[in-house]
Every structure is written in structure tokens, then in C-alpha cells.
Design an enzyme around this catalytic site. Structure first.
Site, short mmCIF file in Angstrom:
data_model
loop_
_atom_site.label_atom_id
_atom_site.label_comp_id
_atom_site.label_asym_id
_atom_site.label_seq_id
_atom_site.Cartn_x
_atom_site.Cartn_y
_atom_site.Cartn_z
N ASP A 282 0.87 -1.18 0.00
CA ASP A 282 0.00 0.00 0.00
C ASP A 282 0.91 1.23 0.00
OD1 ASP A 282 -2.21 1.89 0.58
OD2 ASP A 282 -3.34 0.09 1.07
N HIS A 316 1.22 2.00 -3.33
CA HIS A 316 0.16 2.79 -3.97
C HIS A 316 0.59 4.24 -4.16
CE1 HIS A 316 -3.32 -0.11 -2.66
NE2 HIS A 316 -2.40 -0.69 -3.40
#
Length: 471
Positions: A282, A316
Site C-alpha cells: 500500500d 500505492h
């Protein structure tokens, strides 16, 4: 009229340049004033309290925490984890204690969920609650550290912890425990936040499926995490919450599970993150300040965070603000970093929505070398998670964002901005002395903005003109 407009633009550019120069001077002042914890050299070896590389996690958990209590009771000390793999359960750090994992040493955490009960006070995705005990936790402590050249392994995988996100690609199969159970888990906690349920009543259980953080320091001050390698966290890796004065230095983070954010300072101030490697599932770094009502109620913004000389690989986003940012954020400096991976989606990202509100301001970025990212070098998004079930009366404001001397070799967009069609909530965005090559679809700006300035910004070799403000 043309002369007046040109003069105004030049004046704005000069003001931005002056503000930017002053901002970097201010960064150095902040860095110089961040307080490191006092490290007490007296050693407390965990084997002297009964720990053994051949013992169970239950046995070693007691021994490690007894060593920490002894060091704390005697005025401070360093709890030493030597070479070998040491099974353990939850560890609670106390004031004036350094947990040192020596080279060739590894703390390997149990995946038995019941070991992380009873629940403790924390935040989960920006919502205040009591949840499973983080693998390493401290509450209301000062002068604490995690050091050494060893490894702290959360032991999470698709077989343990990660499947609880409810996604098949992380091992979830129908009937397994998941945070997505109707009326439980994430849905239950979100509803409690929206209904403003007292935090003391928000006590999650293992049945709710809300995975614990690898490291969570709550209402602590003067913290150091240095030289260690952190692997395979059940959830966020490093999560400082209501923390003041923290240094994360020479840390390597490798965790590719769901929500494996590398370092998420939340409602925290005076944070230095330097010389670190992030390779995550992430966001590499994501700055928070509470979700929706909880963030606004406590109203503790994050402030004065410095990121420098770091490497970002998968993730991300490289450095991100949001999305749980309801109390706002001010003063971020990012410099001298390298970011490069086909699985790195954005470089600098601000993500929020009108459930959050708050002001995000004063973001300064310079000297960033990007090999490639999937989507955008800079992305500002005011409609993140548009399906969230929440009260939407709190439009956020994003202002004073500067990128200088940033190079990139491959991306879909250079700049991608998503604002609102009925109000101007994004302003004073400057891209200067930047060169983005291999940009597939140029820059894209949706919604109303004010004073977006491109100065010596080239894209695929062509100089970019500052966009006109939408009316």
C-alpha cells in the site's frame, strides 16, 4: 489588460519562489529541533529472563515483557534480542526502554489471534477504538526506541492475517474470518464513528477481523526506530498516533499485504523519516489525522514531517497525505528521494473527500528522481472513496503545494488533479524546474482550481504552459 495580467502572474511566481526558499530554511529548523530519546546503555538480555530460541511464543512473550519492565523499573535500559529466531507474541514498550534486535536476530510474531487480546486503545483507519494489541505497542510513554540490525517479522501472509481483508487474491475463501462481515468489523466501526458512539464502547474483538499494526505508539513522545528491518505486517507497519518527536532512520520495510502502509504518522508532529527503504503493498508513507467525526472532534492535525534520502519501490503512493485527514495537515518536506517501480502507482499524492474536511497546506517537494510510476507524478484527488457511507458536508481545502527539480522517466500522467465543479478548493500548486518523460496522457485537471503555475516544466521534452483557471 494583458500587461496587468502578466504582471500579476510574475508577482505571484516571485512570491511563491520566496515562500519556497523560506520553507526549506524552516525545514532545517524543524529537523534541528526534533528531539531523540535518551538511550540507556545498561543491557537486559532476554535470555536472562527465561527467553529461548527453542521456546514457544507464549513463553518468550512473558520473558521479553519482564525484561522491559525490569529496565523501566530501574530507570531505563536496553533490552537485547540476540542472534537467532525468537518466537513471541505482543510486546509492550515502556518509558526509557530501547528494544535492540541485534544482527542475525529475528523477532517472529505469533499468528494466533487470541494472543493479541485483551484489546487496547488505538486508531484503526483513522477511527478511535479498542482493537487487537499491536505486535509492538506503547501508550503514554516517552523516550522509547527500537534499534539494531536485526529483523522484526510480523509473520503475516495469505494464510495468516492478510486473508482477513476479504480479498481472494490475499487468500480469502468464503466462510473465513473477514473485516467485511455485515454488521461487524469495518462496517460496525464506521457506523459507530458516524453515530458518534463513545470511544469506550467501541471495543472490537477477534470476530471483527480488524488486523493489528506491527508497531503502534499511542500518545508517546521522543521515539527512535533505527536500522531494523520490518517484514510482513498484518496491517500498517509503523503507526505513530498522537506522537510528538519521532525519528525513523535507516529502516527497511518489506510488506506486500493488504493495507501494508510503511509509515503512517497520524495526528502527530515533528517527525523525521530518513535513509529508509519502502517496498510495500500500500502507501509507502501516508500521513493521517483522523477520519471524519473522530478527526474533527479531537482536532489534532499532523504537522512538521520531513522525508529525505529515502527509496520507494512498490506502493500505492510514495509520499501520501490522506485519506483519513479530517483534522488537516501542514508543513511536509520531501527531498532527495528515489522512487522507481512498475508497481509504484503515484509519487506524491493527496487523497481526501467531503466526508473529511480540513485544510491540507504547505507541501514542499524537491530533488526527486523517479524511474517509473503507474499513474501520476503528482495526484491531488478530492473525491477519494466516493462510495463511502458518511455525512458529506465537509469539503476539504488543498493549497500551497510545490514540486521542484523532480524528474520522471515513465508515467501515465504528469499532473492529475480532481477537484470540485462548484467550488475552488485547490489552489497555489507550483511545478518548477521539472522534467517528466515517457508521459502517456499528459496532464489532466478536472474541477475548479486557482493559481496552478508551471515554471520551466517540461513533459516529453516540451515546455508546459500554466493552465488557465476554470470558471
Amino acid at each position: 489588460m494583458i500587461k496587468t495580467t502578466t504582471t500579476l502572474i510574475l508577482a505571484m511566481s516571485a512570491t511563491l519562489a520566496m515562500a519556497q526558499e523560506d520553507a526549506w530554511k524552516e525545514m532545517q529548523k524543524v529537523a534541528d529541533n526534533i528531539q531523540a530519546p535518551k538511550i540507556f546503555p545498561k543491557e537486559y538480555k532476554i535470555e536472562n529472563y527465561g527467553a529461548s530460541v527453542d521456546s514457544s511464543a507464549e513463553h518468550n512473550t512473558i520473558a521479553i515483557n519482564e525484561a522491559i519492565c525490569a529496565a523501566n523499573s530501574n530507570g531505563g535500559g536496553t533490552v537485547v534480542v540476540g542472534a537467532g529466531t525468537w518466537n513471541t507474541g505482543p510486546i509492550t514498550l515502556l518509558s526509557n526502554v530501547c528494544l535492540k534486535v541485534e544482527k542475525d536476530g529475528e523477532l517472529l510474531f505469533s499468528t494466533r489471534h487470541e494472543m493479541y487480546l485483551p484489546v487496547v486503545r488505538t486508531r484503526w483507519e483513522g477511527i478511535d477504538c479498542y482493537n487487537l494489541h499491536p505486535l509492538i505497542y506503547a501508550n503514554g510513554q516517552h523516550d522509547i526506541a527500537i534499534t539494531g540490525e536485526g529483523t522484526i517479522n510480523g509473520h503475516a501472509s495469505n494464510k495468516d492475517w492478510w486473508y482477513m481483508c476479504g480479498a481472494k487474491r490475499f487468500g480469502y475463501v468464503e466462510g473465513m474470518l473477514t473485516q467485511k462481515r455485515p454488521g461487524l468489523g469495518r462496517q460496525k466501526l464506521s457506523q459507530m464513528e458516524q453515530n458518534k458512539v463513545n470511544v469506550e464502547e467501541r471495543k472490537m474483538s477477534d470476530a471483527d477481523g480488524l488486523r493489528p499494526q506491527l508497531i503502534n505508539f499511542y500518545e508517546c513522545e521522543r521515539i527512535l526506530i533505527e536500522n531494523v528491518t520490518l517484514r510482513n505486517s498484518p496491517f500498517w507497519v509503523i503507526h505513530p498516533t498522537f506522537v510528538d518527536n519521532m525519528i525513523v532512520r535507516n529502516v527497511k520495510i518489506y510488506s506486500h499485504g493488504p493495507n501494508s502502509d510503511g509509515c503512517d504518522p497520524e495526528s502527530s508532529t515533528n517527525i523525521l523519516i530518513e535513509n529508509c527503504i519502502f517496498d510495500t503493498g500500500d502507501d509507502c508513507i501516508a500521513i493521517k489525522s483522523g477520519r471524519n467525526n473522530d478527526g474533527r472532534l479531537i482536532n489534532k492535525a499532523s504537522e512538521n514531517i520531513i522525508v529525505r534520502n529515502c527509496q520507494m519501490k512498490d506502493g500505492h503512493g510514495g509520499v501520501v497525505i490522506g485519506s483519513e485527514i479530517a483534522s488537516g495537515y501542514r508543513n511536509l518536506w520531501v527531498e532527495n528521494c528515489k522512487m522507481d517501480s512498475p508497481e509504484l502507482e503515484r509519487v506524491i499524492r493527496i487523497k481526501t473527500n467531503n466526508c473529511r474536511g480540513g485544510i491540507i497546506e504547505n507541501v514542499y517537494v524537491r530533488n526527486i528522481e523517479v524511474g517509473q510510476c503507474k499513474e501520476a507524478v503528482l495526484k491531488i484527488n478530492l473525491d477519494y472513496d466516493s462510495r463511502e457511507n458518511c455525512q458529506r458536508d465537509f469539503p476539504p481545502i488543498v493549497r500551497n503545494v510545490s514540486l521542484e527539480n523532480v524528474t520522471s522517466q515513465k508515467s501515465k500522467y504528469g499532473v492529475r488533479i480532481i477537484g470540485y465543479d462548484d467550488s475552488t478548493n485547490i489552489e497555489n500548486i507550483k511545478i518548477s524546474n521539472c522534467s517528466f518523460n515517457g508521459v502517456a496522457e499528459g496532464n489532466k485537471i478536472d474541477g475548479l482550481t486557482n493559481n496552478i503555475v508551471y515554471k520551466n516544466y517540461k513533459q516529453n521534452g516540451e515546455k508546459q504552459k500554466s493552465p488557465k483557471a476554470a470558471k
